[in-house]
Write an enzyme that holds these catalytic residues in place. Structure first.
Site, PDB file in Angstrom:
ATOM      1  N   LYS A  54       0.843  -1.202   0.000  1.00 45.48           N
ATOM      2  CA  LYS A  54       0.000   0.000   0.000  1.00 45.48           C
ATOM      3  C   LYS A  54       0.880   1.254   0.000  1.00 45.48           C
ATOM      4  O   LYS A  54       0.580   2.235  -0.692  1.00 45.48           O
ATOM      5  CB  LYS A  54      -0.952  -0.023   1.209  1.00 45.48           C
ATOM      6  CG  LYS A  54      -2.041  -1.082   1.067  1.00 45.48           C
ATOM      7  CD  LYS A  54      -2.744  -1.413   2.379  1.00 45.48           C
ATOM      8  CE  LYS A  54      -3.675  -2.613   2.178  1.00 45.48           C
ATOM      9  NZ  LYS A  54      -4.229  -3.133   3.447  1.00 45.48           N
ATOM     10  N   GLN A  98      -4.499  -1.917   9.952  1.00 45.48           N
ATOM     11  CA  GLN A  98      -4.329  -3.173   9.204  1.00 45.48           C
ATOM     12  C   GLN A  98      -4.977  -4.328   9.966  1.00 45.48           C
ATOM     13  O   GLN A  98      -4.695  -4.559  11.137  1.00 45.48           O
ATOM     14  CB  GLN A  98      -2.828  -3.439   8.964  1.00 45.48           C
ATOM     15  CG  GLN A  98      -2.541  -4.682   8.151  1.00 45.48           C
ATOM     16  CD  GLN A  98      -3.074  -4.619   6.708  1.00 45.48           C
ATOM     17  OE1 GLN A  98      -3.020  -3.592   6.051  1.00 45.48           O
ATOM     18  NE2 GLN A  98      -3.607  -5.727   6.222  1.00 45.48           N
ATOM     19  N   ASP A 121     -10.995   3.019   4.430  1.00 47.73           N
ATOM     20  CA  ASP A 121     -11.195   1.587   4.162  1.00 47.73           C
ATOM     21  C   ASP A 121     -12.594   1.142   4.597  1.00 47.73           C
ATOM     22  O   ASP A 121     -12.867  -0.065   4.672  1.00 47.73           O
ATOM     23  CB  ASP A 121     -10.122   0.753   4.871  1.00 47.73           C
ATOM     24  CG  ASP A 121      -9.946  -0.633   4.239  1.00 47.73           C
ATOM     25  OD1 ASP A 121     -10.382  -0.814   3.083  1.00 47.73           O
ATOM     26  OD2 ASP A 121      -9.393  -1.521   4.902  1.00 47.73           O
TER      27      ASP A 121
END
Ligand code: NAP
Length: 282
Positions: A54, A98, A121
Site C-alpha cells: 500500500k 491493518q 477503508d
C-alpha cells in the site's frame, strides 16, 4: 471463451488517473500531498507485506504514507491513542488499521474510533451503515474494488444469482450488500451454511472470500459463471481451485493480479478523495 478480469491492468490505469488528481491537489495545497497513515500491530509477515504494498502504491501516484508500528503486546488503549492522534493530524487524510489485529485488541472499538472523513477503508460502523444503505461513503476497499472491476468489464450483475462465500465485516458481508445494491439476488454463505456445494452450483456469480486455499472446487461451479477469487495464499493460490475453469466460466479473476491490485487502487483512490474534500473545506 472466458474473460480474464485483469485487476493489475485496471488498477494500473486507475493509478495513472490518480497521479493527475494528486498533482492537482499538490498545486492547490502549496506542495502538500495526501498522506495515508497505516497502523500495523504485531509482526504478522503477510500484514507487513500488505502495508508495504500500500505504501509503494501511494508513492507511485505521488502520495506519501506513514506506518505506525505497534508491538504485538499493544493494548486497545495504545491503538486508540494512535488513532486519536491521527484523527486530529491535518496532514493525514486517510487512516488504515491493518486487519487482523492481535486477538486481545478490540478491533471493532478501534475501527469505530477512526474519523468518518478519514475512514478510507470503510471500517467504521457509521461508514458501513451508509454503504449498506447505498448512501455516499468510503466503502471497504476489497469489495468496492471488486465492484469496480465488474463495472470495468461491463458485467451487469442486476438480476443475477450471486453467492458470496465468507461473511467477514471487511469483505464478504459488504460484498453481499454491494451486490444486492446493484440488484443481484444474493446468498451469503459461511461456515454454518448447509449444502454449500448446492448454493455454489446455482450461482451465476461466485465470490470466494473464505481464506482457505483452493477451498472452492472448480467442478462445483456451473458453466458460464463469473468467478471472483479474493483469496490469496502462499504459492500464489486463491480460495478457488482454478484448474479447468478457464474456457468454461464466463469470466474469472487471476490469482495474483485480480482482486489484490483493485483493493489497493480503491484504497488510494478513497484517500485522494478524502484529501480533496479536506482541501475543499479549508
Ligand atoms: P475471515 O475474516 O477469516 O473470514 C472468512 C469467512 O469464511 C468467514 O465468514 C467464515 O465463516 C467463512 N468460512 C470459513 N470456513 C468456511 C467453510 N468451511 N465454509 C463456508 N464458509 C467458511 O477472512 P477475510 O478477512 O474475509 O479474508 C478472506 C480471504 O480474502 C482471505 O484469503 C484473505 O487473504 C483474502 N483477502 C484478500 C484481500 C485482497 O485485497 N486481495 C483483502 C482482504 C482479504 P464464519 O463467519 O461462519 O466463521
Amino acid at each position: 471463451m472466458s474473460t480474464l478480469l485483469d485487476g493489475k491492468a485496471v488498477g494500473a490505469a486507475h493509478e495513472r488517473q490518480l497521479s493527475q488528481r494528486v498533482a492537482t491537489l499538490k498545486t492547490r495545497n502549496g506542495g502538500q500531498i495526501p498522506i495515508l497513515a497505516t497502523i500495523l500491530v504485531g509482526d504478522d509477515p503477510a500484514s507487513a507485506t500488505y502495508v508495504q504494498m500500500k505504501g509503494n502504491a501511494c508513492r507511485r501516484v505521488g502520495m506519501d504514507s506513514v506506518v505506525i508500528k505497534l508491538p504485538a503486546s499493544a493494548t486497545t488503549g495504545d491503538v486508540l491513542h494512535e488513532i486519536d492522534r491521527l484523527n486530529v493530524d491535518r496532514t493525514v487524510h486517510g487512516i488504515l488499521l491493518q486487519h487482523p489485529v492481535p486477538a486481545h485488541v478490540d478491533e471493532r472499538q478501534c475501527f469505530d474510533r477512526i474519523s468518518l472523513g478519514k475512514d478510507v477503508d470503510g471500517v467504521t460502523s457509521h461508514g458501513f451503515g451508509l454503504m449498506a444503505l447505498g448512501e455516499p461513503a468510503f466503502a471497504p476497499a476489497t469489495p468496492a474494488g471488486i465492484m469496480r472491476l465488474l463495472v470495468h468489464y461491463e458485467i451487469d450483475v442486476s438480476g443475477m444469482r450471486a453467492v458470496v462465500v465468507g461473511r467477514s465485516p471487511i469483505l464478504g458481508k459488504p460484498m453481499a450488500l454491494m451486490l444486492s445494491n446493484a440488484n443481484a439476488t444474493v446468498t451469503l454463505c459461511h461456515s454454518k451454511t448447509l449444502n454449500l456445494e448446492m448454493e455454489i452450483r446455482r450461482a451465476q456469480i461466485v465470490v470466494a472470500a473464505v481464506g482457505k486455499p483452493k477451498f472452492i472446487r472448480h467442478d462445483g461451479i456451473r458453466d458460464g459463471a463469473i468467478v471472483v477469487d479474493a483469496g490469496y495464499h502462499p504459492g500464489r493460490v486463491g480460495d478457488v481451485d482454478p484448474e479447468g475453469l478457464m474456457g468454461r466460466c464466463a469470466a474469472m479473476t487471476p490469482v495474483p493480479g485480480g482482486v489484490g491490485p483493485m483493493t489497493i487502487s480503491t484504497l488510494i483512490s478513497q484517500t485522494v478523495s478524502a484529501a480533496e474534500r479536506a482541501c475543499a473545506v479549508v
